[in-house]
Design an enzyme around this catalytic site. Structure first.
Site, PDB file in Angstrom:
ATOM      1  N   GLU A 179      56.653  59.893  41.813  1.00 19.07           N
ATOM      2  CA  GLU A 179      55.255  60.028  41.381  1.00 19.07           C
ATOM      3  C   GLU A 179      54.977  59.123  40.183  1.00 19.07           C
ATOM      4  O   GLU A 179      53.966  58.429  40.116  1.00 19.07           O
ATOM      5  CB  GLU A 179      54.953  61.482  41.017  1.00 19.07           C
ATOM      6  CG  GLU A 179      53.500  61.677  40.617  1.00 19.07           C
ATOM      7  CD  GLU A 179      53.206  63.026  39.964  1.00 19.07           C
ATOM      8  OE1 GLU A 179      54.143  63.806  39.741  1.00 19.07           O
ATOM      9  OE2 GLU A 179      52.032  63.274  39.668  1.00 19.07           O
ATOM     10  N   GLY A 219      49.338  72.907  31.565  1.00 18.28           N
ATOM     11  CA  GLY A 219      49.487  71.625  32.242  1.00 18.28           C
ATOM     12  C   GLY A 219      50.863  71.062  31.973  1.00 18.28           C
ATOM     13  O   GLY A 219      51.759  71.117  32.809  1.00 18.28           O
ATOM     14  N   ILE A 259      42.553  69.117  40.196  1.00 16.32           N
ATOM     15  CA  ILE A 259      43.353  68.788  41.377  1.00 16.32           C
ATOM     16  C   ILE A 259      42.756  67.619  42.165  1.00 16.32           C
ATOM     17  O   ILE A 259      41.652  67.723  42.718  1.00 16.32           O
ATOM     18  CB  ILE A 259      43.543  70.031  42.281  1.00 16.32           C
ATOM     19  CG1 ILE A 259      44.090  71.206  41.447  1.00 16.32           C
ATOM     20  CG2 ILE A 259      44.455  69.700  43.469  1.00 16.32           C
ATOM     21  CD1 ILE A 259      45.347  70.903  40.637  1.00 16.32           C
TER      22      ILE A 259
END
Ligand SMILES: Cc1cc2nc3c(=O)[nH]c(=O)nc-3n(C[C@H](O)[C@H](O)[C@H](O)COP(=O)(O)OP(=O)(O)OC[C@H]3O[C@@H](n4cnc5c(N)ncnc54)[C@H](O)[C@@H]3O)c2cc1C
Length: 378
Positions: A243, A132, A158
């Site tokens: 983001e 990750g 996801i």
């Protein structure tokens, strides 16, 4: 909140009123049901598309031709209403920008309009069961064979995974190059070998379909590679500031909504013949929450203004995400305490906010990774 918000113009505020109506009519009455189902229905995406709430910041002819202020209004309004499980932000503020910035004209024409209308739902798949934070360790491979790639691997956690019609997938195209050997691909629903698992059972954000995705020798035409081969690391670095800012803005808005809800609660609830707000502890905790969140808001709006001028750097975005999500966690814990036993009951919004918020210190780069990014500047 006391802070004025000069970053927003009248057209942003008009959109905010429209999103508030949408949330009140199309989301809040059904949200608990979606939490039980573990997924947000596809119909909601079509309605959001019809109301102009998806891809606000994507230019015409593919999106609504707004700026990131419009995108911020949408994600903030949904977060403020305590609906962090709605996956619009990943779709509009992450998946679509990757396609906009890296896609060819043909790719943009093919994918973006259907995302703007809500006909297609987008997801981005980087994390794997064994990788990750350290994405160079991913095992998903894309092997080039003549006029196509063959993609194999497993992704997990996801967002929008079960609903997704298009998924941007991070894969290794040159394992010997590590982080410099990664590429991005777009996988479309219905491609042979691509399947998604059922929504994973989580401790919060129950309305969001967070899923595993499986790629079993998926044959991808060359036109489904997004950006240059072996350049995903650079591409991702360029997209991460937005983001992280989006996550920070969602955290702050959720916090502000819960401060208001808690202020209302402590004015009504009584103990020992007094309202809870009449105990100095409650007033001081709320005063601290307001003071700290107001400071956060001023900083985040400065980040937002910088981002709208295309000047937000990755370190400042990491500072925004770290500050906002850590403060959200600390303050929500204090707010929940003021609800007493009701704070722990699922039907009270504060409990949902508390569990939903926990994910924001993990996804989009953990707090430790944010500290690492900030620390490297020293
Ligand atoms: C609700 C939810 C939605 C998500 N949505 C998506 C999505 O849409 N797409 C996607 O690709 N991923 C998604 N993720 C995955 C998320 O991005 C990863 O979980 C996150 O990046 C952390 O990776 P990991 O889980 O493998 O933890 P690990 O990397 O295994 O980390 C474990 C712990 O070690 C720490 N650690 C790791 N490296 C360092 C270091 N260098 N220094 C100090 N500490 C370190 C971490 O901070 C953490 O505390 C989602 C996760 C959640 C919970």
């Amino acid at each position: 909140m006391q802070a004025s918000r000069p970053v927003f113009r009248d057209d942003h505020e008009m959109l905010r009123a429209q999103v508030q109506r949408f949330v009140a009519q199309e989301i809040l009455p059904f949200y608990a049901q979606w939490e039980d189902m573990g997924v947000t229905p596809r119909e909601l995406w079509r309605k959001a598309g019809a109301n102009g709430l998806l891809n606000c910041a994507i230019p015409a002819p593919w999106g609504h031709d707004g700026d990131f202020g419009h995108a911020a209004v949408v994600l903030e309004t949904i977060a403020r209403a305590n609906c962090l499980g709605i996956g619009f932000s990943i779709h509009s503020d992450m998946v679509a920008p990757y396609i906009l910035h890296l896609g060819t004209r043909e790719q943009k024409d093919r994918w973006l309009p259907r995302m703007t209308s809500g006909e297609w739902i987008g997801a981005i798949a980087m994390t794997e069961p064994d990788a990750g934070s350290d994405l160079k360790a991913i095992r998903t491979r894309a092997r080039r064979e003549h006029d196509h790639y063959v993609l194999s691997g497993v992704k997990t956690f996801i967002t929008n995974g079960a609903n997704a019609d298009i998924v941007i997938v991070l894969a290794s195209t040159a394992p010997e190059l590590g982080a410099r050997g990664l590429s991005l691909f777009v996988v479309e629903r219905g491609m042979a070998g691509f399947t998604s698992g059922a929504p994973l059972r989580k401790i919060g954000q129950h309305a969001q379909d967070t899923s595993e995705l499986f790629f079993n020798d998926v044959q991808l035409p060359l036109e489904n590679r997004l950006g240059a081969e072996n350049a995903a690391f650079e591409h991702a670095t360029a997209e991460l500031a937005q983001e992280r800012l989006a996550i920070a803005l969602r955290a702050a808005a959720s916090l502000e909504g819960m401060i208001d809800a808690t202020a209302d609660y402590v004015k009504q609830r009584k103990a020992f013949g007094r309202r809870i707000v009449d105990f100095q502890n409650a007033r001081f905790k709320l005063a601290d929450a307001i003071a700290q969140t107001t400071m956060l808001r001023v900083f985040l709006d400065d980040c937002l203004a910088r981002h709208m001028r295309l000047e937000l750097d990755p370190v400042t975005a990491a500072i925004a995400k770290l500050n906002a999500t850590e403060l959200q966690g600390r303050i929500l814990d204090d707010l929940l305490q003021m609800f007493g036993g009701y704070g722990y009951m699922a039907e009270y919004g504060i409990g949902r906010a508390w569990t939903d918020a926990r994910a924001l210190r993990i996804l989009g780069g953990t707090s430790e990774i944010m500290r690492d990014i900030i620390g490297k500047r020293i």
